[in-house]
Design a protein around this motif. Structure first.
Motif, PDB file in Angstrom:
ATOM      1  N   HIS A  80      20.547 107.005  77.786  1.00  0.00           N
ATOM      2  CA  HIS A  80      20.448 108.455  77.703  1.00  0.00           C
ATOM      3  C   HIS A  80      21.549 109.065  76.855  1.00  0.00           C
ATOM      4  CE1 HIS A  80      17.215 108.681  80.585  1.00  0.00           C
ATOM      5  NE2 HIS A  80      17.871 107.822  81.337  1.00  0.00           N
ATOM      6  N   ALA A  81      21.158 109.969  75.970  1.00  0.00           N
ATOM      7  CA  ALA A  81      22.118 110.736  75.183  1.00  0.00           C
ATOM      8  C   ALA A  81      22.676 111.846  76.074  1.00  0.00           C
ATOM      9  CB  ALA A  81      21.413 111.348  73.977  1.00  0.00           C
ATOM     10  N   PRO A  82      23.864 112.355  75.730  1.00  0.00           N
ATOM     11  CA  PRO A  82      24.390 113.471  76.509  1.00  0.00           C
ATOM     12  C   PRO A  82      23.485 114.688  76.366  1.00  0.00           C
ATOM     13  CG  PRO A  82      25.752 113.060  74.587  1.00  0.00           C
ATOM     14  CD  PRO A  82      24.742 111.972  74.648  1.00  0.00           C
ATOM     15  N   GLU A  83      23.555 115.583  77.328  1.00  0.00           N
ATOM     16  CA  GLU A  83      22.712 116.778  77.298  1.00  0.00           C
ATOM     17  C   GLU A  83      23.317 117.802  76.344  1.00  0.00           C
ATOM     18  OE1 GLU A  83      21.234 120.132  80.414  1.00  0.00           O
ATOM     19  OE2 GLU A  83      21.336 118.047  81.096  1.00  0.00           O
ATOM     20  N   MET A  84      22.496 118.286  75.435  1.00  0.00           N
ATOM     21  CA  MET A  84      22.934 119.291  74.480  1.00  0.00           C
ATOM     22  C   MET A  84      22.950 120.650  75.182  1.00  0.00           C
ATOM     23  SD  MET A  84      21.311 120.102  70.733  1.00  0.00           S
ATOM     24  CE  MET A  84      21.869 118.595  69.980  1.00  0.00           C
ATOM     25  N   PRO A  85      24.020 121.432  75.004  1.00  0.00           N
ATOM     26  CA  PRO A  85      24.072 122.747  75.644  1.00  0.00           C
ATOM     27  C   PRO A  85      23.126 123.731  74.944  1.00  0.00           C
ATOM     28  CG  PRO A  85      26.054 122.385  74.353  1.00  0.00           C
ATOM     29  CD  PRO A  85      25.241 121.122  74.288  1.00  0.00           C
ATOM     30  N   GLY A  86      21.993 123.969  75.525  1.00  0.00           N
ATOM     31  CA  GLY A  86      21.001 124.857  74.922  1.00  0.00           C
ATOM     32  C   GLY A  86      20.115 124.130  73.939  1.00  0.00           C
ATOM     33  N   PRO A  87      19.133 124.840  73.396  1.00  0.00           N
ATOM     34  CA  PRO A  87      18.202 124.207  72.460  1.00  0.00           C
ATOM     35  C   PRO A  87      18.893 123.888  71.130  1.00  0.00           C
ATOM     36  CG  PRO A  87      17.776 126.557  72.585  1.00  0.00           C
ATOM     37  CD  PRO A  87      18.823 126.249  73.616  1.00  0.00           C
ATOM     38  N   PRO A  88      18.400 122.873  70.421  1.00  0.00           N
ATOM     39  CA  PRO A  88      18.995 122.542  69.125  1.00  0.00           C
ATOM     40  C   PRO A  88      18.744 123.651  68.113  1.00  0.00           C
ATOM     41  CG  PRO A  88      17.043 121.218  69.512  1.00  0.00           C
ATOM     42  CD  PRO A  88      17.301 121.992  70.762  1.00  0.00           C
ATOM     43  N   ASP A  89      19.652 123.763  67.144  1.00  0.00           N
ATOM     44  CA  ASP A  89      19.477 124.730  66.056  1.00  0.00           C
ATOM     45  C   ASP A  89      18.405 124.252  65.082  1.00  0.00           C
ATOM     46  OD1 ASP A  89      21.558 126.294  67.085  1.00  0.00           O
ATOM     47  OD2 ASP A  89      23.059 125.216  65.920  1.00  0.00           O
ATOM     48  N   ARG A  90      18.328 122.942  64.924  1.00  0.00           N
ATOM     49  CA  ARG A  90      17.281 122.370  64.066  1.00  0.00           C
ATOM     50  C   ARG A  90      17.068 120.909  64.437  1.00  0.00           C
ATOM     51  NH1 ARG A  90      19.400 119.646  59.138  1.00  0.00           N
ATOM     52  NH2 ARG A  90      21.648 119.862  59.265  1.00  0.00           N
ATOM     53  N   ILE A  91      15.905 120.393  64.031  1.00  0.00           N
ATOM     54  CA  ILE A  91      15.539 118.998  64.287  1.00  0.00           C
ATOM     55  C   ILE A  91      15.032 118.404  62.985  1.00  0.00           C
ATOM     56  CG2 ILE A  91      14.033 117.444  65.605  1.00  0.00           C
ATOM     57  CD1 ILE A  91      13.769 119.711  67.686  1.00  0.00           C
ATOM     58  N   GLU A  92      15.499 117.210  62.666  1.00  0.00           N
ATOM     59  CA  GLU A  92      15.013 116.462  61.504  1.00  0.00           C
ATOM     60  C   GLU A  92      14.434 115.148  61.988  1.00  0.00           C
ATOM     61  OE1 GLU A  92      17.903 115.581  58.514  1.00  0.00           O
ATOM     62  OE2 GLU A  92      18.454 117.669  58.234  1.00  0.00           O
ATOM     63  N   THR A  93      13.465 114.635  61.271  1.00  0.00           N
ATOM     64  CA  THR A  93      12.955 113.294  61.543  1.00  0.00           C
ATOM     65  C   THR A  93      13.141 112.466  60.284  1.00  0.00           C
ATOM     66  OG1 THR A  93      11.346 114.145  63.123  1.00  0.00           O
ATOM     67  CG2 THR A  93      10.955 111.938  62.263  1.00  0.00           C
ATOM     68  N   ILE A  94      13.892 111.384  60.433  1.00  0.00           N
ATOM     69  CA  ILE A  94      14.139 110.480  59.316  1.00  0.00           C
ATOM     70  C   ILE A  94      13.774 109.080  59.790  1.00  0.00           C
ATOM     71  CG2 ILE A  94      15.870 109.512  57.762  1.00  0.00           C
ATOM     72  CD1 ILE A  94      17.423 112.156  58.093  1.00  0.00           C
ATOM     73  N   CYS A  95      12.816 108.456  59.122  1.00  0.00           N
ATOM     74  CA  CYS A  95      12.359 107.104  59.474  1.00  0.00           C
ATOM     75  C   CYS A  95      12.025 106.998  60.965  1.00  0.00           C
ATOM     76  CB  CYS A  95      13.406 106.065  59.088  1.00  0.00           C
ATOM     77  SG  CYS A  95      13.727 105.986  57.328  1.00  0.00           S
ATOM     78  N   ARG A  96      11.240 107.908  61.483  1.00  0.00           N
ATOM     79  CA  ARG A  96      10.782 107.941  62.878  1.00  0.00           C
ATOM     80  C   ARG A  96      11.913 108.200  63.880  1.00  0.00           C
ATOM     81  NH1 ARG A  96       8.106 102.575  63.776  1.00  0.00           N
ATOM     82  NH2 ARG A  96       8.319 103.298  65.892  1.00  0.00           N
ATOM     83  N   GLN A  97      13.100 108.537  63.403  1.00  0.00           N
ATOM     84  CA  GLN A  97      14.224 108.828  64.289  1.00  0.00           C
ATOM     85  C   GLN A  97      14.466 110.334  64.280  1.00  0.00           C
ATOM     86  OE1 GLN A  97      17.468 106.107  64.305  1.00  0.00           O
ATOM     87  NE2 GLN A  97      18.958 107.748  64.259  1.00  0.00           N
ATOM     88  N   ASN A  98      14.462 110.958  65.463  1.00  0.00           N
ATOM     89  CA  ASN A  98      14.717 112.389  65.566  1.00  0.00           C
ATOM     90  C   ASN A  98      16.219 112.651  65.626  1.00  0.00           C
ATOM     91  OD1 ASN A  98      12.012 113.127  65.604  1.00  0.00           O
ATOM     92  ND2 ASN A  98      11.869 112.874  67.806  1.00  0.00           N
ATOM     93  N   ILE A  99      16.665 113.660  64.863  1.00  0.00           N
ATOM     94  CA  ILE A  99      18.062 114.063  64.868  1.00  0.00           C
ATOM     95  C   ILE A  99      18.110 115.539  65.260  1.00  0.00           C
ATOM     96  CG2 ILE A  99      20.206 114.230  63.546  1.00  0.00           C
ATOM     97  CD1 ILE A  99      18.967 112.139  61.616  1.00  0.00           C
ATOM     98  N   TYR A 100      18.830 115.823  66.345  1.00  0.00           N
ATOM     99  CA  TYR A 100      18.947 117.160  66.903  1.00  0.00           C
ATOM    100  C   TYR A 100      20.336 117.706  66.555  1.00  0.00           C
ATOM    101  CZ  TYR A 100      14.946 115.535  69.566  1.00  0.00           C
ATOM    102  OH  TYR A 100      13.721 115.022  69.923  1.00  0.00           O
ATOM    103  N   TYR A 101      20.376 118.921  66.004  1.00  0.00           N
ATOM    104  CA  TYR A 101      21.628 119.528  65.575  1.00  0.00           C
ATOM    105  C   TYR A 101      21.926 120.794  66.385  1.00  0.00           C
ATOM    106  CZ  TYR A 101      21.055 116.684  61.355  1.00  0.00           C
ATOM    107  OH  TYR A 101      20.890 115.653  60.478  1.00  0.00           O
ATOM    108  N   LYS A 102      23.192 120.985  66.724  1.00  0.00           N
ATOM    109  CA  LYS A 102      23.650 122.193  67.406  1.00  0.00           C
ATOM    110  C   LYS A 102      25.022 122.524  66.836  1.00  0.00           C
ATOM    111  CE  LYS A 102      23.360 125.184  70.882  1.00  0.00           C
ATOM    112  NZ  LYS A 102      22.300 126.151  70.953  1.00  0.00           N
ATOM    113  N   SER A 103      25.265 123.806  66.534  1.00  0.00           N
ATOM    114  CA  SER A 103      26.550 124.215  65.960  1.00  0.00           C
ATOM    115  C   SER A 103      27.071 125.455  66.673  1.00  0.00           C
ATOM    116  CB  SER A 103      26.377 124.511  64.469  1.00  0.00           C
ATOM    117  OG  SER A 103      27.597 124.962  63.920  1.00  0.00           O
ATOM    118  N   ARG A 104      28.394 125.527  66.828  1.00  0.00           N
ATOM    119  CA  ARG A 104      29.038 126.729  67.371  1.00  0.00           C
ATOM    120  C   ARG A 104      29.837 127.441  66.289  1.00  0.00           C
ATOM    121  NH1 ARG A 104      31.879 125.656  73.056  1.00  0.00           N
ATOM    122  NH2 ARG A 104      33.521 124.911  71.687  1.00  0.00           N
ATOM    123  N   ILE A 105      29.807 126.948  65.064  1.00  0.00           N
ATOM    124  CA  ILE A 105      30.568 127.584  64.001  1.00  0.00           C
ATOM    125  C   ILE A 105      29.686 128.457  63.134  1.00  0.00           C
ATOM    126  CG2 ILE A 105      32.741 126.746  63.145  1.00  0.00           C
ATOM    127  CD1 ILE A 105      31.638 124.173  62.419  1.00  0.00           C
TER     128      ILE A 105
END
Length: 105
Positions: A80-105
């Protein structure tokens, strides 16, 4: 043997490795000490879910990137990955792998 999820290894600009055993540490104090002793102002944390979750819960993050592979890892197939605080700002899929991004800056 891979490093423990309780061990922080840092390399500063002089390529000096700094090891911190974080089994019972206060991460905020650790970050203050890293600045005071080594003038480190930025840290990239690549760790297991336990340590990453500790940084997130302590509010010691500016950006989070969680990569989720469709492949099952570990004995039971779940890591299990750590829980992201709130929904991601964006999601990318690269080679069937999902990448979730969150920023506070």
């Amino acid at each position: 043997t891979p490093p423990s999820d309780d061990l922080i290894l840092l390399k500063n600009t002089d390529r000096k490795t700094i090891a911190i055993d974080c089994r019972n540490c206060d991460l905020t104090e650790v970050m203050h000490e890293l600045y005071a002793s080594h003038k480190l102002t930025s840290v990239l944390v690549e760790a297991g879910p336990k340590l990453l979750d500790s940084f997130i819960k302590a509010g010691l993050w500016d950006e989070i990137r969680i990569e989720v592979s469709p492949l099952r890892l570990g004995e039971d197939g779940i890591h299990h990955a750590p829980e992201m605080p709130g929904p991601p700002d964006r999601i990318e899929t690269i080679c069937r792998q999902n990448i979730y991004y969150k920023s506070r800056i």
